[in-house]
Design a protein around this motif. Structure first.
Motif, PDB file in Angstrom:
ATOM      1  N   PHE A  64       0.839  -1.198   0.000  1.00 28.95           N
ATOM      2  CA  PHE A  64       0.000   0.000   0.000  1.00 28.95           C
ATOM      3  C   PHE A  64       0.876   1.251   0.000  1.00 28.95           C
ATOM      4  O   PHE A  64       0.640   2.186  -0.773  1.00 28.95           O
ATOM      5  N   HIS A  65       1.886   1.257   0.853  1.00 29.83           N
ATOM      6  CA  HIS A  65       2.803   2.403   0.895  1.00 29.83           C
ATOM      7  C   HIS A  65       3.522   2.578  -0.439  1.00 29.83           C
ATOM      8  O   HIS A  65       3.686   3.701  -0.924  1.00 29.83           O
ATOM      9  N   GLN A  66       3.942   1.465  -1.026  1.00 26.20           N
ATOM     10  CA  GLN A  66       4.726   1.536  -2.263  1.00 26.20           C
ATOM     11  C   GLN A  66       3.886   1.997  -3.451  1.00 26.20           C
ATOM     12  O   GLN A  66       4.309   2.869  -4.203  1.00 26.20           O
ATOM     13  N   PHE A  67       2.706   1.406  -3.612  1.00 28.47           N
ATOM     14  CA  PHE A  67       1.953   1.623  -4.845  1.00 28.47           C
ATOM     15  C   PHE A  67       0.803   2.619  -4.730  1.00 28.47           C
ATOM     16  O   PHE A  67       0.375   3.164  -5.745  1.00 28.47           O
ATOM     17  N   VAL A  68       0.309   2.862  -3.525  1.00 29.58           N
ATOM     18  CA  VAL A  68      -0.779   3.828  -3.364  1.00 29.58           C
ATOM     19  C   VAL A  68      -0.233   5.153  -2.837  1.00 29.58           C
ATOM     20  O   VAL A  68      -0.425   6.201  -3.448  1.00 29.58           O
ATOM     21  N   LEU A  69       0.459   5.098  -1.709  1.00 26.76           N
ATOM     22  CA  LEU A  69       1.022   6.327  -1.143  1.00 26.76           C
ATOM     23  C   LEU A  69       2.295   6.782  -1.865  1.00 26.76           C
ATOM     24  O   LEU A  69       2.664   7.946  -1.784  1.00 26.76           O
ATOM     25  N   LYS A  70       2.940   5.833  -2.538  1.00 22.30           N
ATOM     26  CA  LYS A  70       4.163   6.104  -3.302  1.00 22.30           C
ATOM     27  C   LYS A  70       5.238   6.797  -2.448  1.00 22.30           C
ATOM     28  O   LYS A  70       5.918   7.707  -2.897  1.00 22.30           O
ATOM     29  N   ASP A  71       5.383   6.319  -1.208  1.00 22.08           N
ATOM     30  CA  ASP A  71       6.369   6.929  -0.313  1.00 22.08           C
ATOM     31  C   ASP A  71       7.663   6.119  -0.196  1.00 22.08           C
ATOM     32  O   ASP A  71       8.511   6.422   0.628  1.00 22.08           O
ATOM     33  N   LYS A  72       7.784   5.066  -0.999  1.00 16.73           N
ATOM     34  CA  LYS A  72       9.011   4.275  -1.112  1.00 16.73           C
ATOM     35  C   LYS A  72       9.406   3.543   0.174  1.00 16.73           C
ATOM     36  O   LYS A  72      10.558   3.187   0.346  1.00 16.73           O
ATOM     37  N   VAL A  73       8.444   3.298   1.053  1.00 13.36           N
ATOM     38  CA  VAL A  73       8.748   2.563   2.285  1.00 13.36           C
ATOM     39  C   VAL A  73       9.265   1.170   1.962  1.00 13.36           C
ATOM     40  O   VAL A  73      10.235   0.711   2.554  1.00 13.36           O
ATOM     41  N   LEU A  74       8.638   0.490   1.019  1.00 11.63           N
ATOM     42  CA  LEU A  74       9.056  -0.870   0.663  1.00 11.63           C
ATOM     43  C   LEU A  74      10.497  -0.887   0.153  1.00 11.63           C
ATOM     44  O   LEU A  74      11.265  -1.804   0.463  1.00 11.63           O
ATOM     45  N   GLY A  75      10.879   0.119  -0.600  1.00 11.89           N
ATOM     46  CA  GLY A  75      12.227   0.174  -1.159  1.00 11.89           C
ATOM     47  C   GLY A  75      13.327   0.192  -0.117  1.00 11.89           C
ATOM     48  O   GLY A  75      14.453  -0.204  -0.390  1.00 11.89           O
ATOM     49  N   ARG A  76      12.999   0.609   1.088  1.00  8.95           N
ATOM     50  CA  ARG A  76      14.005   0.657   2.158  1.00  8.95           C
ATOM     51  C   ARG A  76      14.432  -0.733   2.599  1.00  8.95           C
ATOM     52  O   ARG A  76      15.508  -0.895   3.163  1.00  8.95           O
ATOM     53  N   MET A  77      13.568  -1.749   2.362  1.00 11.11           N
ATOM     54  CA  MET A  77      13.867  -3.108   2.803  1.00 11.11           C
ATOM     55  C   MET A  77      14.242  -4.007   1.633  1.00 11.11           C
ATOM     56  O   MET A  77      14.477  -5.186   1.814  1.00 11.11           O
ATOM     57  N   LEU A  78      14.342  -3.449   0.438  1.00  5.49           N
ATOM     58  CA  LEU A  78      14.736  -4.238  -0.727  1.00  5.49           C
ATOM     59  C   LEU A  78      16.222  -4.046  -1.003  1.00  5.49           C
ATOM     60  O   LEU A  78      16.787  -3.000  -0.673  1.00  5.49           O
ATOM     61  N   PRO A  79      16.845  -5.046  -1.622  1.00  7.86           N
ATOM     62  CA  PRO A  79      18.270  -4.894  -1.959  1.00  7.86           C
ATOM     63  C   PRO A  79      18.487  -3.695  -2.872  1.00  7.86           C
ATOM     64  O   PRO A  79      17.657  -3.379  -3.717  1.00  7.86           O
ATOM     65  N   ARG A  80      19.596  -3.050  -2.677  1.00  9.30           N
ATOM     66  CA  ARG A  80      19.964  -1.900  -3.508  1.00  9.30           C
ATOM     67  C   ARG A  80      20.009  -2.340  -4.971  1.00  9.30           C
ATOM     68  O   ARG A  80      20.503  -3.390  -5.290  1.00  9.30           O
ATOM     69  N   GLY A  81      19.453  -1.520  -5.828  1.00 13.61           N
ATOM     70  CA  GLY A  81      19.470  -1.812  -7.253  1.00 13.61           C
ATOM     71  C   GLY A  81      18.192  -2.469  -7.757  1.00 13.61           C
ATOM     72  O   GLY A  81      17.986  -2.557  -8.957  1.00 13.61           O
ATOM     73  N   SER A  82      17.324  -2.965  -6.849  1.00 13.00           N
ATOM     74  CA  SER A  82      16.057  -3.543  -7.330  1.00 13.00           C
ATOM     75  C   SER A  82      15.191  -2.404  -7.833  1.00 13.00           C
ATOM     76  O   SER A  82      15.295  -1.261  -7.398  1.00 13.00           O
ATOM     77  N   SER A  83      14.304  -2.707  -8.762  1.00 14.29           N
ATOM     78  CA  SER A  83      13.521  -1.663  -9.427  1.00 14.29           C
ATOM     79  C   SER A  83      12.633  -0.887  -8.449  1.00 14.29           C
ATOM     80  O   SER A  83      12.405   0.296  -8.639  1.00 14.29           O
ATOM     81  N   LEU A  84      12.143  -1.527  -7.391  1.00 11.64           N
ATOM     82  CA  LEU A  84      11.265  -0.850  -6.432  1.00 11.64           C
ATOM     83  C   LEU A  84      12.044  -0.026  -5.418  1.00 11.64           C
ATOM     84  O   LEU A  84      11.485   0.788  -4.712  1.00 11.64           O
ATOM     85  N   SER A  85      13.352  -0.263  -5.313  1.00  8.21           N
ATOM     86  CA  SER A  85      14.141   0.498  -4.331  1.00  8.21           C
ATOM     87  C   SER A  85      14.708   1.775  -4.923  1.00  8.21           C
ATOM     88  O   SER A  85      15.410   2.507  -4.246  1.00  8.21           O
ATOM     89  N   GLN A  86      14.402   2.044  -6.164  1.00  5.79           N
ATOM     90  CA  GLN A  86      14.914   3.245  -6.829  1.00  5.79           C
ATOM     91  C   GLN A  86      14.066   4.432  -6.501  1.00  5.79           C
ATOM     92  O   GLN A  86      12.912   4.394  -6.372  1.00  5.79           O
TER      93      GLN A  86
END
Length: 189
Positions: A167-189
């Motif tokens: 929800f944070h990643q795709f609705v709020l677009k606040d990149k919370v999910l990207g903080r827990m993904l490996p660097r360089g993954s498309s969602l962590s950008q």
């Protein structure tokens, strides 16, 4: 007042590598444990036995990972909940601490169930005998029942945790999910 989206390309706004690895290892092992526990009655022996032994082995691995994870979190692990708005922070920390407590309870209940029944734990075929005398059958059944229902609580809360991240990643677009993904993954950008 609008909430600005932080730039998570800054390494201070991302979780550290060990925290990310421990998070995803825990998630994978919990899902594996749940799947094994819910399906091991489907096949007959010897597959059933192998699934039980795998569940025991993964449970011991999860014990070690949770111990290391707690030590890491209390010492060197990066805490990013301060970046959240207050209400999100309360929910995030509440879910995190509840998951920790439920996972630790699940591990303890698993040991008590197995050892209380007078059975050994198995770790890659290495047998660990019970340090206890056999418990009364009613007590063992009680531990088994608690272990079962606690697993469902963990899965429900973990599903909510994952849904909140999405929800944070795709609705709020606040990149919370990207903080827990490996660097360089498309969602962590």
């Amino acid at each position: 007042m609008p909430y600005s989206t932080p730039d998570i390309t800054d390494s201070l706004l991302r979780y550290d590598r060990p925290t990310i690895i421990l998070h995803w290892m825990t998630a994978f092992l919990v899902l594996l444990q749940f799947a094994l526990g819910e399906t091991w009655n489907w096949p007959t022996k010897p597959v059933h036995h192998l699934m039980v032994v795998a569940h025991l082995t993964v449970g011991i691995l999860l014990t070690a990972i949770m111990a290391f994870r707690i030590v890491w979190r209390l010492t060197k692990g990066r805490h990013l909940s301060d970046l959240l708005v207050p209400v999100d922070r309360v929910f995030a920390l509440g879910a995190e601490y509840t998951l920790y407590v439920l996972l630790l309870a699940e591990i303890l209940l698993g040991y008590l169930w197995r050892w209380g029944a007078g059975q050994t734990m198995s770790f890659f075929g290495f047998l660990i005998p019970s340090p206890f005398a056999r418990f009364p059958a009613e007590t063992v059944t009680w531990f088994q029942t608690l272990h079962y229902w606690n697993a469902w609580l963990i899965m429900g809360l973990a599903t909510g945790h994952g849904a909140a991240a999405l929800f944070h990643q795709f609705v709020l677009k606040d990149k919370v999910l990207g903080r827990m993904l490996p660097r360089g993954s498309s969602l962590s950008q």
